[in-house]
Design a protein around this motif. Structure first.
Motif, PDB file in Angstrom:
ATOM      1  N   ALA A 144     -13.617  -1.941  13.535  1.00 26.88           N
ATOM      2  CA  ALA A 144     -13.987  -1.006  12.471  1.00 26.88           C
ATOM      3  C   ALA A 144     -14.071   0.414  13.019  1.00 26.88           C
ATOM      4  O   ALA A 144     -13.613   1.369  12.373  1.00 26.88           O
ATOM      5  N   ARG A 145     -14.639   0.578  14.215  1.00 23.90           N
ATOM      6  CA  ARG A 145     -14.715   1.906  14.837  1.00 23.90           C
ATOM      7  C   ARG A 145     -13.313   2.422  15.158  1.00 23.90           C
ATOM      8  O   ARG A 145     -13.011   3.605  14.956  1.00 23.90           O
ATOM      9  N   PHE A 146     -12.461   1.521  15.653  1.00 22.15           N
ATOM     10  CA  PHE A 146     -11.080   1.884  15.959  1.00 22.15           C
ATOM     11  C   PHE A 146     -10.374   2.425  14.714  1.00 22.15           C
ATOM     12  O   PHE A 146      -9.733   3.479  14.762  1.00 22.15           O
ATOM     13  N   ARG A 147     -10.509   1.717  13.603  1.00 23.50           N
ATOM     14  CA  ARG A 147      -9.859   2.181  12.367  1.00 23.50           C
ATOM     15  C   ARG A 147     -10.427   3.518  11.912  1.00 23.50           C
ATOM     16  O   ARG A 147      -9.689   4.414  11.476  1.00 23.50           O
ATOM     17  N   ARG A 148     -11.732   3.662  12.025  1.00 25.64           N
ATOM     18  CA  ARG A 148     -12.387   4.891  11.579  1.00 25.64           C
ATOM     19  C   ARG A 148     -11.943   6.090  12.420  1.00 25.64           C
ATOM     20  O   ARG A 148     -11.766   7.188  11.894  1.00 25.64           O
ATOM     21  N   GLU A 149     -11.739   5.882  13.706  1.00 18.51           N
ATOM     22  CA  GLU A 149     -11.455   6.981  14.620  1.00 18.51           C
ATOM     23  C   GLU A 149      -9.960   7.259  14.786  1.00 18.51           C
ATOM     24  O   GLU A 149      -9.569   8.408  15.030  1.00 18.51           O
ATOM     25  N   GLU A 150      -9.125   6.232  14.665  1.00 17.41           N
ATOM     26  CA  GLU A 150      -7.725   6.384  15.068  1.00 17.41           C
ATOM     27  C   GLU A 150      -6.702   6.193  13.955  1.00 17.41           C
ATOM     28  O   GLU A 150      -5.553   6.593  14.115  1.00 17.41           O
ATOM     29  N   VAL A 151      -7.088   5.577  12.829  1.00 13.55           N
ATOM     30  CA  VAL A 151      -6.089   5.140  11.846  1.00 13.55           C
ATOM     31  C   VAL A 151      -6.432   5.645  10.450  1.00 13.55           C
ATOM     32  O   VAL A 151      -7.586   5.583  10.021  1.00 13.55           O
ATOM     33  N   GLY A 152      -5.426   6.126   9.748  1.00 17.01           N
ATOM     34  CA  GLY A 152      -5.531   6.398   8.323  1.00 17.01           C
ATOM     35  C   GLY A 152      -4.504   5.527   7.612  1.00 17.01           C
ATOM     36  O   GLY A 152      -3.384   5.364   8.103  1.00 17.01           O
ATOM     37  N   ILE A 153      -4.877   4.960   6.468  1.00 19.65           N
ATOM     38  CA  ILE A 153      -3.983   4.039   5.759  1.00 19.65           C
ATOM     39  C   ILE A 153      -3.799   4.510   4.325  1.00 19.65           C
ATOM     40  O   ILE A 153      -4.763   4.856   3.640  1.00 19.65           O
ATOM     41  N   VAL A 154      -2.541   4.507   3.888  1.00 19.44           N
ATOM     42  CA  VAL A 154      -2.205   4.814   2.498  1.00 19.44           C
ATOM     43  C   VAL A 154      -1.554   3.579   1.905  1.00 19.44           C
ATOM     44  O   VAL A 154      -0.490   3.151   2.374  1.00 19.44           O
ATOM     45  N   PHE A 155      -2.194   2.982   0.901  1.00 22.00           N
ATOM     46  CA  PHE A 155      -1.691   1.760   0.290  1.00 22.00           C
ATOM     47  C   PHE A 155      -0.893   2.077  -0.979  1.00 22.00           C
ATOM     48  O   PHE A 155      -1.038   3.138  -1.583  1.00 22.00           O
ATOM     49  N   GLN A 156      -0.096   1.126  -1.403  1.00 25.06           N
ATOM     50  CA  GLN A 156       0.671   1.269  -2.638  1.00 25.06           C
ATOM     51  C   GLN A 156      -0.241   1.424  -3.847  1.00 25.06           C
ATOM     52  O   GLN A 156       0.027   2.213  -4.752  1.00 25.06           O
ATOM     53  N   SER A 157      -1.344   0.666  -3.856  1.00 28.58           N
ATOM     54  CA  SER A 157      -2.220   0.636  -5.036  1.00 28.58           C
ATOM     55  C   SER A 157      -3.460   1.517  -4.884  1.00 28.58           C
ATOM     56  O   SER A 157      -4.487   1.262  -5.502  1.00 28.58           O
ATOM     57  N   PHE A 158      -3.363   2.545  -4.026  1.00 28.18           N
ATOM     58  CA  PHE A 158      -4.352   3.622  -3.880  1.00 28.18           C
ATOM     59  C   PHE A 158      -5.647   3.168  -3.199  1.00 28.18           C
ATOM     60  O   PHE A 158      -6.133   3.838  -2.305  1.00 28.18           O
TER      61      PHE A 158
END
Length: 243
Positions: free
Chosen positions: A88-102
């Motif tokens: 969860a920390r990894f995603r918060r610090e390193e990753v941004g995600i854009v999904f098809q359904s917002f």
């Protein structure tokens, strides 16, 4: 805003990744030995038919699913070695995600949706940064609007602002124009690529549309759970042959 931190070496190193899920008929092999190296700042379009394993690969890169076997390092972190809190920390610090359904929270305003990842990180300037991010995507006049009061294109712009607000090193976009009409989809893609260029972010774009993938300097084709083609590998082979 500063650009994401960069370091020498690749941002993503995947080696012989497999991913299996259970079904009524037994185990299903979705990824069957994927190896992929992606450098800092690259824009990579991943294409392939439905069911080929594209979205499953994205879920592994985001730390939302765990590989059945193989190794995966993202931003210098061995994802297999991280527990759920560390992921969860990894995603918060390193990753941004854009999904098809917002994937916006319907009971939160645009400003609250964008501020959410910063609030989770304990950023005392979460709302100031979220407002700046929304202004950067042309939605400074929609701060207090809820998702249901926004058009599809506006909702996806909120999602893009949320993905970039923490200045991650990696943006994962899964069919970001799939629920939009062509003109709106092209406008969202222009925004996505403009922000990626501005901040030097690594972008991985999952798409069925070869024209969208072609906007990336590198294209990877996934078929039947394997890498069927990689333009970077093809270019390297051509360079070797020319020497």
């Amino acid at each position: 805003m500063d650009k994401p931190n960069t370091s020498a070496g690749p941002l993503i190193e995947a080696r012989d990744l497999t991913f299996e899920v259970g079904s009524g008929a037994g185990r299903v092999n979705i990824l069957r030995g994927v190896s992929l190296t992606i450098g800092e700042g690259e824009a990579v379009g991943i294409v392939g038919p439905s069911g080929s394993g594209k979205t499953s690969l994205l879920m592994l890169l985001a730390g939302l699913e765990r590989a059945s076997s193989g190794s995966l390092s993202v931003a210098g972190r061995d994802l297999a070695a991280l527990d759920e809190d560390a992921l969860a920390r990894f995603r918060r610090e390193e990753v941004g995600i854009v999904f098809q359904s917002f994937h916006l929270v319907p009971t939160m305003t645009a400003l609250e949706n964008v501020a959410l990842p910063l609030e989770f990180a304990g950023d005392e300037h979460a709302f100031t940064r979220a407002e700046a991010a929304l202004k950067a995507v042309g939605l400074g006049h929609r701060l207090t609007h809820y998702p249901g009061q926004l058009s599809g294109g506006e909702q996806q712009r909120v999602a893009v602002a949320r993905a970039f607000v923490a200045l991650p090193r990696l943006i994962l976009a899964d069919e970001p124009t799939g629920n939009l009409d062509r003109a709106t989809g092209l406008a969202v893609m222009d925004l996505l690529f403009d922000l990626r260029e501005k901040y030097g972010t690594t972008l991985i774009l999952i798409t069925h549309d070869p024209a969208l993938a072609a906007r990336c300097e590198r294209q990877v084709q996934v078929q039947d759970g394997l890498i069927a083609a990689d333009s970077a590998a093809d270019a390297a082979r051509q360079a070797e042959a020319a020497e």
